[in-house]
Scaffold this motif. Structure first.
Motif, PDB file in Angstrom:
ATOM      1  N   ILE A 171      38.362  55.145  43.823  1.00 37.84           N
ATOM      2  CA  ILE A 171      38.065  53.912  44.399  1.00 37.84           C
ATOM      3  C   ILE A 171      39.369  53.621  43.784  1.00 37.84           C
ATOM      4  CG2 ILE A 171      36.959  52.160  43.993  1.00 37.84           C
ATOM      5  CD1 ILE A 171      34.502  53.539  43.258  1.00 37.84           C
ATOM      6  N   GLN A 172      39.917  52.494  44.627  1.00 32.83           N
ATOM      7  CA  GLN A 172      41.011  51.383  44.348  1.00 32.83           C
ATOM      8  C   GLN A 172      40.742  50.497  43.738  1.00 32.83           C
ATOM      9  OE1 GLN A 172      44.384  51.744  47.033  1.00 32.83           O
ATOM     10  NE2 GLN A 172      45.093  49.764  46.166  1.00 32.83           N
ATOM     11  N   ILE A 173      40.783  50.083  42.594  1.00 27.44           N
ATOM     12  CA  ILE A 173      40.087  48.626  42.270  1.00 27.44           C
ATOM     13  C   ILE A 173      41.825  47.659  41.968  1.00 27.44           C
ATOM     14  CG2 ILE A 173      39.628  47.918  39.951  1.00 27.44           C
ATOM     15  CD1 ILE A 173      37.972  49.619  39.291  1.00 27.44           C
ATOM     16  N   ASN A 174      41.664  46.350  42.025  1.00 28.28           N
ATOM     17  CA  ASN A 174      42.530  45.552  42.221  1.00 28.28           C
ATOM     18  C   ASN A 174      42.255  44.354  41.009  1.00 28.28           C
ATOM     19  OD1 ASN A 174      44.222  42.864  42.787  1.00 28.28           O
ATOM     20  ND2 ASN A 174      44.641  43.410  44.003  1.00 28.28           N
ATOM     21  N   LEU A 175      43.797  44.314  40.175  1.00 29.70           N
ATOM     22  CA  LEU A 175      43.493  43.720  38.700  1.00 29.70           C
ATOM     23  C   LEU A 175      43.597  43.162  38.394  1.00 29.70           C
ATOM     24  CD1 LEU A 175      45.331  46.477  36.701  1.00 29.70           C
ATOM     25  CD2 LEU A 175      42.309  46.855  37.219  1.00 29.70           C
ATOM     26  N   ASP A 176      44.040  42.221  40.078  1.00 26.58           N
ATOM     27  CA  ASP A 176      43.955  40.624  39.875  1.00 26.58           C
ATOM     28  C   ASP A 176      43.316  40.004  39.856  1.00 26.58           C
ATOM     29  OD1 ASP A 176      46.937  40.760  38.878  1.00 26.58           O
ATOM     30  OD2 ASP A 176      47.388  40.942  41.189  1.00 26.58           O
ATOM     31  N   ASN A 177      41.930  40.604  41.287  1.00 31.57           N
ATOM     32  CA  ASN A 177      40.806  39.860  41.856  1.00 31.57           C
ATOM     33  C   ASN A 177      39.673  40.400  41.715  1.00 31.57           C
ATOM     34  OD1 ASN A 177      41.173  42.013  43.915  1.00 31.57           O
ATOM     35  ND2 ASN A 177      42.095  40.204  45.086  1.00 31.57           N
ATOM     36  N   LEU A 178      40.128  41.455  40.689  1.00 30.68           N
ATOM     37  CA  LEU A 178      38.504  42.729  40.568  1.00 30.68           C
ATOM     38  C   LEU A 178      37.885  43.328  42.423  1.00 30.68           C
ATOM     39  CD1 LEU A 178      36.882  41.497  37.609  1.00 30.68           C
ATOM     40  CD2 LEU A 178      38.839  43.123  37.937  1.00 30.68           C
ATOM     41  N   SER A 179      38.681  43.483  43.038  1.00 31.10           N
ATOM     42  CA  SER A 179      37.837  43.325  44.226  1.00 31.10           C
ATOM     43  C   SER A 179      38.295  45.409  44.259  1.00 31.10           C
ATOM     44  CB  SER A 179      38.862  43.378  45.215  1.00 31.10           C
ATOM     45  OG  SER A 179      40.371  43.630  45.839  1.00 31.10           O
ATOM     46  N   SER A 180      37.598  46.053  44.921  1.00 34.09           N
ATOM     47  CA  SER A 180      38.193  47.605  45.206  1.00 34.09           C
ATOM     48  C   SER A 180      37.872  48.094  46.826  1.00 34.09           C
ATOM     49  CB  SER A 180      36.331  47.737  44.320  1.00 34.09           C
ATOM     50  OG  SER A 180      35.703  48.048  44.814  1.00 34.09           O
ATOM     51  N   GLU A 181      38.275  49.031  46.461  1.00 34.86           N
ATOM     52  CA  GLU A 181      37.904  50.037  48.496  1.00 34.86           C
ATOM     53  C   GLU A 181      37.620  51.407  47.613  1.00 34.86           C
ATOM     54  OE1 GLU A 181      41.868  49.973  50.963  1.00 34.86           O
ATOM     55  OE2 GLU A 181      42.608  48.583  49.180  1.00 34.86           O
ATOM     56  N   ILE A 182      37.497  52.269  48.892  1.00 31.08           N
ATOM     57  CA  ILE A 182      37.431  53.556  48.630  1.00 31.08           C
ATOM     58  C   ILE A 182      38.454  53.845  49.237  1.00 31.08           C
ATOM     59  CG2 ILE A 182      36.527  55.547  49.756  1.00 31.08           C
ATOM     60  CD1 ILE A 182      34.087  54.028  49.599  1.00 31.08           C
TER      61      ILE A 182
END
Length: 219
Positions: free
Chosen positions: A36-47
């Protein structure tokens, strides 16, 4: 992954035969059995990738060269080259077998992995792959840019020469350590540092974890 994103691996969180083990890794609405890729700025994620059984190690050499070690079923431990959006097959494609029958009950590829992203290397029985690094130092000069993996059951360090153009392993050297190895890092001076596994439970051991430094022999 970059200044704003990290990659996180997750296992299938279920024993063989349970719903989670058989369904979740292929379910794109579920985070189990994925990287999983997690965006540290907005805490969104994608597979980032899916179809994983139980990833043990994840090493990012750069954004285009990402490697993962993974526990398969019996005889099916894998070293994978990770590409975004790819399906790595579990549980419907595996080189391993179920633990008490000759062939996997869930594999639909006749043990070929065709139609899915194939591992660049797969181990045989009783290995128990754990962590990995891509060695960068000149300290062990012949090992530079080699993939080095560790194992639990095999109690072995494995040095692999990787062909970047063909994306394949062209040489394998097994280096017995004699202890279950849980983790590996490259020290700033180029030494290789291993963490052994705390043993117990089914295997009957009670060893205390150790840190082992692999250094050049003195002249």
């Amino acid at each position: 992954f970059d200044d704003n994103n990290i990659l996180l691996s997750t296992g299938n969180f279920g024993g063989d035969g349970y719903y989670s083990s058989l369904i979740f890794p292929q379910d794109l609405k579920n985070d189990y059995g994925k990287i999983i890729q997690i965006n540290l700025d907005n805490l969104s994620s994608e597979i980032f990738s899916y179809g994983h059984r139980n990833p043990q190690g994840l090493f990012l050499l750069d954004k285009k060269n990402i490697f993962s070690t993974e526990h398969g079923p019996k005889g099916g431990d894998e070293l994978n080259f990770i590409l975004k959006g790819k399906n790595y097959g579990w549980p419907i494609a595996t080189f391993g077998t179920d633990y008490f029958i000759k062939y996997s009950k869930t594999d639909i590829t006749n043990n070929s992995h065709n139609g899915f992203e194939k591992p660049i290397y797969s181990w045989g029985d009783k290995w128990g792959i754990s962590q990995l690094i891509v060695y960068k130092s000149n300290y062990f000069n012949k090992w530079k840019e080699n993939i080095i993996t560790t194992s639990l059951v095999g109690e072995t360090l494995t040095r692999m020469i990787y062909d970047k153009d063909k994306k394949s392993i062209i040489y394998v050297e097994n280096i017995p350590i004699g202890k279950r190895i849980r983790d590996i890092i490259e020290a700033p001076n180029g030494e290789i540092v291993l963490l052994t596994d705390q043993q117990g439970g089914y295997d009957g051991y009670n060893s205390v974890p150790e840190i082992i430094f692999l250094s050049k022999k003195p002249n």
